[in-house]
Scaffold this motif. Structure first.
Motif, PDB file in Angstrom:
ATOM      1  N   ASP A 174     -12.038  -0.230   5.799  1.00 48.96           N
ATOM      2  CA  ASP A 174     -12.504  -1.035   6.468  1.00 48.96           C
ATOM      3  C   ASP A 174     -12.187  -1.274   8.028  1.00 48.96           C
ATOM      4  N   GLU A 227       0.897 -12.839  -1.889  1.00 50.98           N
ATOM      5  CA  GLU A 227       0.551 -11.889  -1.733  1.00 50.98           C
ATOM      6  C   GLU A 227      -0.403 -10.712  -0.756  1.00 50.98           C
ATOM      7  N   SER A 281       1.911 -15.499   8.176  1.00 49.12           N
ATOM      8  CA  SER A 281       1.062 -13.777   7.473  1.00 49.12           C
ATOM      9  C   SER A 281       2.115 -13.036   8.295  1.00 49.12           C
ATOM     10  N   ASN A 312     -11.782 -10.728  11.669  1.00 51.12           N
ATOM     11  CA  ASN A 312     -12.450  -9.958  10.361  1.00 51.12           C
ATOM     12  C   ASN A 312     -13.603  -9.025  10.153  1.00 51.12           C
ATOM     13  N   THR A 315      -2.993  -7.779   0.970  1.00 51.48           N
ATOM     14  CA  THR A 315      -4.490  -7.852   1.487  1.00 51.48           C
ATOM     15  C   THR A 315      -3.955  -6.246   2.204  1.00 51.48           C
ATOM     16  N   SER A 339       0.788  -1.482  -0.006  1.00 52.68           N
ATOM     17  CA  SER A 339      -0.196   0.030  -0.253  1.00 52.68           C
ATOM     18  C   SER A 339       0.933   1.528  -0.494  1.00 52.68           C
ATOM     19  N   PHE A 368      -5.417  -3.342   3.762  1.00 53.98           N
ATOM     20  CA  PHE A 368      -6.791  -3.231   5.015  1.00 53.98           C
ATOM     21  C   PHE A 368      -6.612  -1.075   5.703  1.00 53.98           C
ATOM     22  N   ASN A 424      -1.315  -3.672   5.771  1.00 52.54           N
ATOM     23  CA  ASN A 424      -0.788  -5.078   4.561  1.00 52.54           C
ATOM     24  C   ASN A 424      -0.377  -6.432   4.995  1.00 52.54           C
ATOM     25  N   ARG A 425      -1.188  -7.159   5.239  1.00 53.52           N
ATOM     26  CA  ARG A 425      -1.138  -8.589   5.001  1.00 53.52           C
ATOM     27  C   ARG A 425      -0.103  -9.187   3.917  1.00 53.52           C
ATOM     28  N   TYR A 426       0.648 -10.340   3.694  1.00 57.70           N
ATOM     29  CA  TYR A 426       2.047 -10.555   3.295  1.00 57.70           C
ATOM     30  C   TYR A 426       1.583 -12.104   2.900  1.00 57.70           C
TER      31      TYR A 426
END
Length: 194
Positions: free
Chosen positions: A89, A81, A65, A121, A83, A51, A85, A75-77
């Motif tokens: 969110d 990949e 993770s 989540n 993701t 991001s 937030f 960021n989650r890697y």
């Protein structure tokens, strides 16, 4: 042994470090995320899905993770990949200062606008309205009794215990109200850098 941009590091300014159980050292810089493995640096940036290139905090959770705090979100890697937030969110701010997974599996995120718990989540936020002494959270620690300690930038130290926040400052004996790091020794003493 010293490592600089001459060795492949994306910047000579290092803002965060975290080692995982696979022997990888993750390095956060203002110019991207660096992975140091088997003597080689690899750089990941916004071009790969991060991001922001400014990486302020890093944490590897129990599942493996990698969580990356930047100035533009969390960021989650995982599995190659990213993701991302953001405040869209439920985070209170996109500038992430600290990350911690507690013993119960919740992820705690310190931001410029408060503390957030990420569980199932969903984000639950804590700010000065909920008792934090300051909304700029820069350090986190879970002690041996499962209390979450929260270091702030100007508001001193906070303890979250059983859903209640208690604050400590220079008026309680701290040297300073900026708490950069919190550690616990084998005698359960807490140590703070300020």
């Amino acid at each position: 042994t010293n490592f600089t941009t001459k060795d492949g590091l994306s910047s000579d300014v290092v803002l965060s470090l975290f080692g995982d159980d696979k022997g990888t050292i993750w390095i956060g810089t203002p110019d991207g995320l660096n992975e140091y493995r088997q003597g080689r640096f690899t750089t990941l940036t916004v071009a790969e899905g991060l991001s922001s290139d400014l990486v302020r905090s890093l944490y590897v959770d129990r599942s493996g993770s990698l969580w990356i705090g930047t100035r533009n979100g969390l960021n989650r890697y995982r599995n190659g990949e990213f993701t991302i937030f953001t405040t869209l969110d439920g985070l209170p701010s996109d500038f992430i200062g600290a990350i911690l997974e507690d013993s119960r599996g919740s992820l705690w995120i310190g931001t410029r606008a408060g503390l957030s718990e990420f569980k199932n989540n969903k984000f639950t936020n804590f700010t000065t309205r909920e008792g934090l002494s300051n909304d700029v959270v820069i350090s986190l620690h879970e002690d041996g009794e499962h209390n979450i300690w929260i270091g702030t930038n100007g508001g001193g130290l906070n303890r979250l215990k059983d859903g209640r926040i208690v604050s400590y400052s220079t008026s309680n004996g701290l040297l300073d109200n900026v708490i950069y790091r919190i550690l616990e020794d084998n005698q359960r003493n807490l140590w703070f850098s300020s």
